[in-house]
Design an enzyme around this catalytic site. Structure first.
Site, PDB file in Angstrom:
ATOM      1  N   LYS A   1       7.728  15.682  -5.154  1.00  0.00           N
ATOM      2  CA  LYS A   1       8.448  14.866  -4.163  1.00  0.00           C
ATOM      3  C   LYS A   1       9.951  14.943  -4.413  1.00  0.00           C
ATOM      4  O   LYS A   1      10.736  15.117  -3.491  1.00  0.00           O
ATOM      5  CB  LYS A   1       7.976  13.399  -4.241  1.00  0.00           C
ATOM      6  CG  LYS A   1       6.620  13.200  -3.591  1.00  0.00           C
ATOM      7  CD  LYS A   1       5.997  11.843  -3.930  1.00  0.00           C
ATOM      8  CE  LYS A   1       4.581  11.776  -3.371  1.00  0.00           C
ATOM      9  NZ  LYS A   1       3.804  10.632  -3.832  1.00  0.00           N
TER      10      LYS A   1
ATOM     11  N   ASP B   1       5.975   4.808   2.540  1.00  0.00           N
ATOM     12  CA  ASP B   1       4.536   5.103   2.450  1.00  0.00           C
ATOM     13  C   ASP B   1       3.763   4.381   3.564  1.00  0.00           C
ATOM     14  O   ASP B   1       2.607   4.697   3.816  1.00  0.00           O
ATOM     15  CB  ASP B   1       3.987   4.620   1.091  1.00  0.00           C
ATOM     16  CG  ASP B   1       3.631   5.782   0.181  1.00  0.00           C
ATOM     17  OD1 ASP B   1       3.533   6.924   0.684  1.00  0.00           O
ATOM     18  OD2 ASP B   1       3.438   5.548  -1.025  1.00  0.00           O
TER      19      ASP B   1
ATOM     20  N   GLN C   1       4.496   5.117  -6.850  1.00  0.00           N
ATOM     21  CA  GLN C   1       3.364   6.032  -6.965  1.00  0.00           C
ATOM     22  C   GLN C   1       2.096   5.276  -7.377  1.00  0.00           C
ATOM     23  O   GLN C   1       2.096   4.545  -8.364  1.00  0.00           O
ATOM     24  CB  GLN C   1       3.705   7.122  -8.002  1.00  0.00           C
ATOM     25  CG  GLN C   1       2.655   8.203  -8.137  1.00  0.00           C
ATOM     26  CD  GLN C   1       2.512   9.075  -6.887  1.00  0.00           C
ATOM     27  OE1 GLN C   1       3.502   9.473  -6.264  1.00  0.00           O
ATOM     28  NE2 GLN C   1       1.279   9.347  -6.506  1.00  0.00           N
TER      29      GLN C   1
END
Ligand code: NDP
Length: 296
Positions: free
Chosen positions: A54, A121, A98
């Site tokens: 990422k 997200d 994460q």
């Protein structure tokens, strides 16, 4: 194989190019650089690989990448305090924590402490509610990537029968909401669904998000259907391992109209959509028009 191959690697590269172009434009016209902060707690090897990837792709499209690596025994209070700082930082437009988090941390509490406008997200309860009520939201990256590929292949999805196998909060449910938003007739199937084969055979669009290697065979696929295989499963192949999806690729590709491979299908789209969401968040934060072709 008769099905057209939906190449996610190629599609993701096109998205990254679009994002990079628009990031360049933002810098030139407004002196703005979108910034993405990724928070990793602990040393889970798979999560470390994702976070590295990422960070690399964020920099490659011209954005600023901020990585925060915390030890596995980080307290909830410390993590929440870091998120509060990131929420308040004007250089950061997207925040991603994460998952999975170590078990002593409450994931729902942590995710819901992120400013919804920076929740790239799309897991914050506000964004879930906005998506569910058809309002402008941050859309979870994997389903967003699936929808982009479906729109690209079909144009309009209106009136099509869509079956989503899997009802997780990160893939199945938001995928179903997006398809409903496109005016598909949507069925969500799961582990308690009776006669899953029959349900799948109704689908013009079949999305598999289960996590069980090759569980959907070709004879569950309606001839000409579009098959989106979200599953990523590692299976033994002699002395090595290989990745397969939730769909049995060879038999499904013989009847489907179009299909995503694993690897190289949905997988690469997820990070591309994370970058797209970060750009969108930056534009929204500064009252600028939304980037074209990168949001729903
Ligand atoms: P979850 O384990 O959270 O959810 C799996 C879903 O599948 C559940 O709703 C479950 O039903 C359903 N299910 C399990 N067994 C069956 C069965 N025999 N028949 C029908 N339904 C079943 O998984 P995720 O949604 O997080 O992920 C799904 C897959 O997608 C995984 O392989 C994951 O690795 C992959 N993935 C890929 C991504 C990418 O490409 N970037 C991103 C995210 C996930 P129930 O609710 O009843 O238990």
């Amino acid at each position: 194989m008769t099905a057209a191959l939906m190449d996610g690697k190629l599609f993701a590269a096109k998205i990254r190019t679009k994002v990079a172009d628009q990031v360049g434009q933002l810098k030139q016209d407004h002196g703005l650089t979108p910034g993405l902060a990724v928070v990793l707690v602990g040393e889970d090897p798979a999560s470390q690989v994702y976070v590295r990837s990422k960070g690399k792709q964020t920099v490659e499209v011209g954005m600023a990448s901020f990585e925060h690596k915390l030890s596995a025994d980080t307290s909830e209070a410390d993590l929440l305090s870091l998120i509060a700082k990131l929420n308040a930082d004007p250089e950061i437009h997207g925040i991603l924590v994460q998952l999975p988090l170590p078990s002593h941390l409450n994931s729902d509490l942590v995710i819901n402490s992120i400013d919804p406008a920076k929740d790239v997200d799309g897991f914050h309860i506000s964004n879930v509610g906005l998506l569910g009520t058809g309002q402008k939201a941050m859309v979870p990256c994997t389903p967003l990537g699936c929808l982009m590929m479906l729109r690209d292949h079909h144009g309009s999805l209106s009136g099509l029968e869509a079956v989503v196998v899997g009802r997780s909060n990160i893939v199945g449910k938001p995928m179903a909401q997006l398809l409903l938003g496109e005016s598909c007739t949507v069925t969500i199937a799961h582990s308690r669904t009776r006669d899953l084969a029959e349900v799948c055979r109704r689908a013009d669009i079949l999305v598999a998000a289960v996590g069980r290697a090759e569980m959907i065979p070709g004879d569950w696929v309606k001839p000409g259907a579009t098959v989106i295989d979200v599953g990523i499963n590692r299976i033994a192949a002699g002395e090595k391992t290989r990745l397969v999806g939730d769909v049995h690729f060879e038999s499904a590709a013989a009847v489907a109209g179009a299909i995503t491979p694993v690897p190289g299908g949905v997988g690469p789209m997820t990070i591309a959509c994370l970058l797209a969401n970060t750009l969108t968040a930056c534009c929204r934060a500064h009252g600028l028009p939304e980037p074209e072709g990168l949001t729903v």
